[in-house]
Scaffold this motif. Structure first.
Motif, PDB file in Angstrom:
ATOM      1  N   SER A 184       0.803  -1.217   0.060  1.00 34.50           N
ATOM      2  CA  SER A 184      -0.076   0.061  -0.221  1.00 34.50           C
ATOM      3  C   SER A 184       0.966   1.050   0.147  1.00 34.50           C
ATOM      4  CB  SER A 184      -0.905  -0.009   1.034  1.00 34.50           C
ATOM      5  OG  SER A 184      -0.131   0.150   2.307  1.00 34.50           O
ATOM      6  N   GLU A 185       2.007   1.218   0.585  1.00 37.38           N
ATOM      7  CA  GLU A 185       2.877   2.377   0.821  1.00 37.38           C
ATOM      8  C   GLU A 185       3.485   2.783  -0.599  1.00 37.38           C
ATOM      9  OE1 GLU A 185       4.085   4.566   3.304  1.00 37.38           O
ATOM     10  OE2 GLU A 185       2.040   4.008   3.957  1.00 37.38           O
ATOM     11  N   ARG A 186       3.887   1.622  -1.388  1.00 40.72           N
ATOM     12  CA  ARG A 186       4.412   1.880  -2.700  1.00 40.72           C
ATOM     13  C   ARG A 186       3.320   2.241  -3.691  1.00 40.72           C
ATOM     14  NH1 ARG A 186       8.005  -3.995  -2.781  1.00 40.72           N
ATOM     15  NH2 ARG A 186      10.058  -2.932  -1.918  1.00 40.72           N
ATOM     16  N   GLU A 187       2.091   1.665  -3.527  1.00 41.94           N
ATOM     17  CA  GLU A 187       1.040   2.260  -4.460  1.00 41.94           C
ATOM     18  C   GLU A 187       0.673   3.928  -4.067  1.00 41.94           C
ATOM     19  OE1 GLU A 187      -2.257  -0.373  -3.586  1.00 41.94           O
ATOM     20  OE2 GLU A 187      -1.432  -2.016  -4.672  1.00 41.94           O
ATOM     21  N   THR A 294     -13.309   5.676  -0.474  1.00 40.53           N
ATOM     22  CA  THR A 294     -13.157   7.041  -0.867  1.00 40.53           C
ATOM     23  C   THR A 294     -11.820   7.471  -0.716  1.00 40.53           C
ATOM     24  OG1 THR A 294     -13.433   7.854   1.546  1.00 40.53           O
ATOM     25  CG2 THR A 294     -15.407   7.567  -0.009  1.00 40.53           C
ATOM     26  N   HIS A 295     -11.257   8.493  -1.353  1.00 40.17           N
ATOM     27  CA  HIS A 295      -9.838   9.089  -1.405  1.00 40.17           C
ATOM     28  C   HIS A 295     -10.088  10.470  -1.605  1.00 40.17           C
ATOM     29  CE1 HIS A 295      -5.861  10.213  -2.046  1.00 40.17           C
ATOM     30  NE2 HIS A 295      -5.556   8.821  -2.021  1.00 40.17           N
ATOM     31  N   LEU A 446      -9.711   2.599  -8.288  1.00 38.26           N
ATOM     32  CA  LEU A 446      -9.960   3.327  -7.446  1.00 38.26           C
ATOM     33  C   LEU A 446     -10.127   2.358  -6.195  1.00 38.26           C
ATOM     34  CD1 LEU A 446     -11.097   5.904  -5.814  1.00 38.26           C
ATOM     35  CD2 LEU A 446     -13.370   5.145  -6.083  1.00 38.26           C
ATOM     36  N   GLN A 447     -10.874   1.089  -6.105  1.00 38.45           N
ATOM     37  CA  GLN A 447     -10.678   0.223  -5.163  1.00 38.45           C
ATOM     38  C   GLN A 447      -9.215  -0.198  -4.731  1.00 38.45           C
ATOM     39  OE1 GLN A 447     -13.550  -3.240  -5.368  1.00 38.45           O
ATOM     40  NE2 GLN A 447     -13.985  -2.174  -7.663  1.00 38.45           N
ATOM     41  N   ARG A 448      -8.396  -0.387  -5.614  1.00 39.38           N
ATOM     42  CA  ARG A 448      -7.145  -0.687  -5.667  1.00 39.38           C
ATOM     43  C   ARG A 448      -6.475   0.146  -4.936  1.00 39.38           C
ATOM     44  NH1 ARG A 448      -1.939  -0.636  -7.366  1.00 39.38           N
ATOM     45  NH2 ARG A 448      -2.618   1.035  -8.995  1.00 39.38           N
ATOM     46  N   GLN A 449      -6.340   1.527  -5.248  1.00 39.92           N
ATOM     47  CA  GLN A 449      -5.702   2.668  -4.543  1.00 39.92           C
ATOM     48  C   GLN A 449      -6.023   3.193  -3.182  1.00 39.92           C
ATOM     49  OE1 GLN A 449      -6.211   5.577  -7.651  1.00 39.92           O
ATOM     50  NE2 GLN A 449      -4.381   4.893  -8.959  1.00 39.92           N
ATOM     51  N   THR A 450      -7.383   2.913  -3.015  1.00 36.64           N
ATOM     52  CA  THR A 450      -7.952   3.401  -1.689  1.00 36.64           C
ATOM     53  C   THR A 450      -7.718   2.518  -0.620  1.00 36.64           C
ATOM     54  OG1 THR A 450     -10.265   2.261  -2.449  1.00 36.64           O
ATOM     55  CG2 THR A 450      -9.801   4.806  -2.617  1.00 36.64           C
TER      56      THR A 450
END
Length: 540
Positions: A184-187, A294-295, A446-450
Motif C-alpha cells: 500500500s505504501e508503494r502504491e 473514498t480518497h 479506485l478500489q485498488r488505490q483506496t
C-alpha cells in the motif's frame, strides 16, 4: 543487550516539539522542499533504506527484519503496540517479543545518541522520535500538499527520487501484514510519482522540449489523465482560434477546480489513528460521514463522485473525511469496528468546531450517521441517508448467503491488490451495474488505490456486524432517506426499513440499479434536487 523500558511520559516535552515538526514536514502546514532545518540525521526511504548522521552513512543491522522495522517506524512515525510489531515481523511460535527486543537493541545502536534517545518504548508500545530527523519521503509528500506552484527544479528532483523503488530490498522481511503495508505504501508513492510527472507535463514555465518528455511519461503512467489534458488543450486552442466563448468549457470541470480549492487536514482519534478530512466552499456546513472506497483527492477526478460532490458543494461548506483504513487516513489500524467509525466522525466534527449541522450518510455511513445523531441530538440539524441500511449482512442473510459473503472476503484478501481486476469486479458490477465500461474500469482502479487487500476484507467483515435498528426510533433530527429501487448491493427494503423506523422520515425511491449513483445518470439529478429542497425546507 536488554530492551530498556522507558516511560513514554518522560518524553512528553520532546514529543510536543516532534509533533510540531511533523505537521510541518508532512504538509499540514507550509513546507519548503529545499529547506534545511538544522537536523543532524537524514533518512532515505526511497530506494534502499539509508540513514546518515550529517554526511556520514551509518551501518545498518544485517538483519532484514530489523531494517524493515526501522523503515516501518520512520515511515509511520507513531506508537505501535508490541504485539502488532511482533505480528508484522516475528510471527514465531516461540518468543516473538524477545526477537523484537533484540532488533530494538540493534536499532538503538544506529539512531540513539548519548544525549538523544530516539527509540522510545514502554511495556506496551514502541515508537521512534522523528523530531530531529529529515526523511526524504516526507519532504516529497509535504511539497505535494503545499499550496502554490512548485518550481521545475524541485519537481525534477522529486521525480528522480520517486523513480527509485521505495523500501527497496525489504520485500519478504515480515509477515503478510507487513507485505500488505509495504504494497500500500508503494502504491501511494506511485500516485505521488504520477502527480509529480503531471505537474511537470503541465507546468506553465517548462520548455516544450521537456514537456514532451513528461507528457510521454504521464501517458505511460496514467493514459486517461494525460489524454483528457490533451483534449482540453486542443479544445481551448480551437475555441481561441474560432473566437468561441469558453465560459461553458471552463465551468465544466468544476471537479478539477474543486481539487485545487479543497483544504486537507488531519486529526487524531484517541487510539492514535490519524483521520484525513477535507473542506471546500463556504457557507452553511454539510458534513458527509465516511463510507468505504473514498480518497479525498482521487474522488474529485472520479467519474463517480466528482460531479456529484461538486453539485453538493455548491453554495455551502462541504466537509468529507476518509474512513480509517482507507484513502489518506491511516491504513495500519487495529480497530475497524463500528464504534471506531463513529468516534472518527465525532473527532472530525469536534476538530472543525461544528456546533450544529446537517449530516449526510451514504451506504454504511448511514448507520454511522444515525448513531452519531442519537448520541448528539443537539448537534445534528438534519439527516440525509442515501443507499443506507440499519443492519449488516450477518443479521439479515441466510446461511447460504453468509457462506457466499465469507468466500468473497477470502477472495478479496488474496486478489484485491493484483493487476487482474476480476476480483474487484465482484464489487464494481454490483455497486454500479448500469455504469459505462470506462466508469467501471475507473472504479476498479479506485478500489485498488483506496485501501489494502487485508483492509478490504476487514471492512466487509465490519459492515456485516453493523446493527443500529434499536436506535432508529431515537433519532430526533428531520430525516430524508433516498434509495435506488433496484439497488444490487443494498436492497430497497433496507432503505424502507430505515425510513419506517425513524420518526417522520421522508422516503424517496430513485429510478436506478446503482448502489453508488453516477453523476450523469437521471437518478442523481433527482437525488441532488431532492436533497437541496430538503435542506432548504429545514432552513439549512
Amino acid at each position: 543487550m536488554f530492551d530498556a523500558v522507558l516511560p513514554l511520559a518522560a518524553f512528553s516535552q520532546r514529543k510536543v516539539v516532534a509533533s510540531v515538526v511533523l505537521r510541518v514536514v508532512t504538509g499540514r502546514s507550509s513546507v519548503v522542499f529545499d529547506s534545511c532545518w538544522g537536523r543532524n540525521m537524514r533518512v532515505f526511504l526511497l530506494g534502499e533504506l539509508r540513514v546518515l548522521d550529517g554526511d556520514v552513512e551509518l551501518p545498518l543491522p544485517s538483519s532484514r527484519k530489523a531494517r524493515a522495522l526501522l523503515a516501518f517506524m520512520f515511515a509511520t512515525s507513531r506508537p505501535h503496540r508490541r504485539e502488532r510489531l511482533c505480528e508484522m515481523f516475528w510471527d514465531l511460535p516461540d518468543d516473538p517479543r524477545a526477537a523484537l527486543r533484540w532488533a530494538l537493541s540493534k536499532l538503538r545502536q544506529v539512531v540513539d545518541r548519548p544525549d538523544q534517545v530516539r527509540i522510545l518504548a514502554d511495556r506496551e508500545r514502541v515508537e521512534i522520535d522523528t523530531g530531529s530527523v529529515e526523511i526524504n519521503l516526507w519532504q516529497v509528500h509535504g511539497e505535494l500538499q503545499r499550496r502554490g506552484q512548485t518550481s521545475i527544479e524541485t519537481l525534477e528532483r522529486m521525480a528522480r527520487m520517486l523513480e527509485q523503488t521505495p523500501f527497496d530490498g525489504l520485500d519478504g522481511a515480515g509477515s503478510d501484514l507487513f507485505e500488505a503495508w509495504l504494497q500500500s505504501e508503494r502504491e501511494d508513492i506511485e500516485i505521488s510519482r504520477v502527480e509529480v510527472i503531471r505537474q511537470l507535463a503541465t507546468h506553465p514555465d517548462i520548455s516544450e522540449f521537456a514537456a514532451k518528455k513528461w507528457r510521454r511519461l504521464w501517458r505511460e503512467a496514467n493514459p486517461e489523465g494525460a489524454d483528457e489534458y490533451a483534449r482540453s488543450v486542443s479544445e481551448e486552442a480551437a475555441d481561441v482560434a474560432n473566437s468561441q466563448p469558453t465560459a461553458e468549457r471552463h465551468s465544466r470541470p468544476r471537479e478539477a477546480e474543486a481539487l485545487k480549492e479543497q483544504r486537507i487536514g488531519f486529526c487524531e482519534v484517541r487510539d492514535g489513528t490519524k483521520i484525513a478530512y477535507a473542506t471546500i466552499g463556504s457557507g452553511a456546513p454539510l458534513l458527509k460521514a465516511a463510507n468505504w472506497l473514498t480518497h479525498l483527492e482521487f474522488d474529485w477526478q472520479s467519474p463517480i463522485w466528482g460531479r456529484s460532490f461538486a453539485e453538493i458543494a455548491k453554495g455551502r461548506r462541504f466537509i468529507r473525511y476518509d474512513e480509517r483504513g482507507c484513502g489518506l487516513s491511516d491504513w495500519d489500524v487495529d480497530d475497524l469496528g463500528f464504534d471506531a467509525f463513529v468516534e472518527d466522525l465525532e473527532t472530525v466534527a469536534d476538530r472543525l468546531g461544528l456546533e450544529r449541522f446537517p449530516l449526510l450518510g451514504i451506504s454504511q455511513g448511514a448507520a454511522v450517521s444515525i448513531e452519531y445523531a442519537v448520541r448528539h441530538p443537539e448537534r445534528v440539524s438534519a439527516l440525509i441517508l442515501l443507499g443506507g441500511y440499519a443492519a449488516g449482512w450477518r443479521h439479515t442473510v441466510d446461511q447460504e448467503e453468509r457462506a457466499r459473503r465469507e468466500a468473497v472476503m477470502s477472495l478479496t484478501e488474496v486478489g484485491w491488490g493484483t493487476d487482474n481486476p476480476a476480483y474487484r469486479h465482484i464489487f464494481s458490477q454490483t455497486f454500479m451495474p448500469d455504469a459505462h465500461a470506462e466508469t467501471l474500469a475507473w472504479f476498479d482502479e479506485l478500489q485498488r488505490q483506496t485501501t489494502s487487500p487485508r483492509n478490504a476484507a476487514r471492512f466487509q467483515d465490519a459492515f456485516g456486524n453493523i446493527d443500529v435498528r434499536d436506535r432508529l426510533s431515537q433519532v430526533r433530527a428531520p430525516t430524508l432517506v433516498l434509495h435506488s429501487k433496484y439497488d444490487q448491493r443494498i436492497p430497497l427494503a433496507a432503505g424502507r426499513a430505515l425510513a419506517a423506523g425513524i420518526p417522520d422520515a421522508r422516503f424517496v425511491p430513485l429510478e436506478s440499479r446503482n448502489h453508488v449513483l453516477v453523476g450523469d445518470e437521471p437518478a442523481w439529478k433527482v437525488c441532488a434536487e431532492t436533497m437541496a429542497e430538503f435542506l432548504a425546507d429545514q432552513g439549512l
